[in-house]
Design an enzyme around this catalytic site. Structure first.
Site: not given
Ligand code: TRP
Length: 324
Positions: A111, A191, A194
């Site tokens: 991140k 995977k 969205k």
């Protein structure tokens, strides 16, 4: 009775990957334990976000969880920010969390690499997660693979606090890995996620679902209908394992290997079974959106039960640590 706790980010519409990877499992185990399921809106603010969107997504996630079968009479489903003790315990846990352990977390490194300016919230994210779990002194935490490292940190926090302030007060929480392996997207490449546009939404109509299933990637070596296929490398077969009865899964295996069914035949069977599982969830969601006060009350009850458990833990924590 052992306690279970798990959390889910209010991340917009749930897709079948999230459903199979977490929520379906929660529904199955909710009555085996005393359980707490939390929509973690405080975690969601560690990346840039819009307040109005967050509020909407939190409500949508709550509706989906109840529609999917979490039963407010048997379990506590609540919003993290509604129970203030999460943030209080998080601050306390900062004092027993080694900085090096936080800097080592894979998710922190990933991140941080994506953000222009790295806020302290993403570093402390797993401390809040430890507080979520330990606030309820939960023994078992149903999660996916990707949360194992965060769980390990929760164990360190529990151990350190116990060593300093009270032996055995916090149990060391254990992950309960979801039986369904990670669900791949319809592209069969990555995977289901969205951001990759390879999902089927939990609330999509049978027509929408079929439009996505029909062109979905199968065994790439099976070019013509007469070519025998290998279900072991076919993502559609994985979805059959998640949605179809065992006898059907065995039949699919046979018909694929013998080229008895073509991929479209196979997908039609999957579509029927998927629709059968999703239709009642969608019907409940429809019903619930017609009366928002029902959702508000269910979340209110969940938060009240959570607060009772949280207050008891904090009373003991405050006492052990010398707070007035
Ligand atoms: N970090 C988890 C995720 O991204 C969400 C989460 C927050 C959680 N607190 C938790 C999961 C406590 C389990 C237990 O999926």
């Amino acid at each position: 009775m052992p306690r279970i706790f798990s959390g889910i980010q209010p991340s917009g519409e749930l897709h079948i990957g999230n459903y199979l990877g977490a929520v379906k499992n929660w529904v199955q185990i909710q009555s085996l334990h005393e359980s707490f399921f939390c929509i973690v809106d405080l975690h969601a603010i560690t990346v840039p976000y819009e307040p109005a969107v967050l509020r909407e997504r939190t409500q949508a996630m709550a509706l989906t969880l109840f529609a999917a079968g979490l039963d407010p009479a048997r379990t506590s489903v609540f919003v993290q920010s509604a129970v203030r003790e999460h943030t209080e315990l998080q601050w306390i846990f900062n004092s027993v969390t080694p900085l090096g352990e936080l800097e080592r977390q894979t998710q922190f490194k990933e991140k941080a690499a994506r953000q222009e300016q790295v806020m302290a919230g993403i570093l402390n994210y797993p401390v809040l997660q430890a507080a979520d779990i330990l606030l309820y002194r939960a023994d078992v935490v149903p999660v996916g693979e990707d949360q194992v490292q965060h769980l390990e940190l929760s164990r360190v926090v529990a151990r350190n606090w116990n060593a300093r302030f009270g032996a055995n007060f916090f149990p060391e929480p254990k992950p309960l890995l979801t039986p369904t392996r990670r669900i791949m997207g319809l592209d069969g490449q990555a995977k289901m996620s969205k951001s990759l546009g390879n999902t089927i939404g939990l609330m999509e109509t049978p027509e929408q679902t079929w439009a996505k299933l029909r062109p979905a990637v199968t065994d790439p070596a099976r070019v013509k209908k007469t070519d025998p296929g290998n279900p072991d490398v076919c993502n559609i077969f994985q979805l059959h394992k998640a949605f179809s009865p065992e006898a059907t899964v065995a039949e699919v295996d046979r018909q694929c290997r013998s080229a008895g069914w073509g991929c479209i035949d196979c997908k039609k069977v999957l579509h029927a079974n998927m629709t059968a599982e999703l239709a009642p969830i969608q019907a409940r969601a429809q019903e619930m959106s017609a009366k928002p006060e029902g959702l508000r009350d269910a979340l209110g009850d969940g938060a009240a039960k959570a607060r009772t458990a949280a207050a008891e833990t904090m009373r003991q924590v405050r006492d052990a640590m010398g707070f007035a």
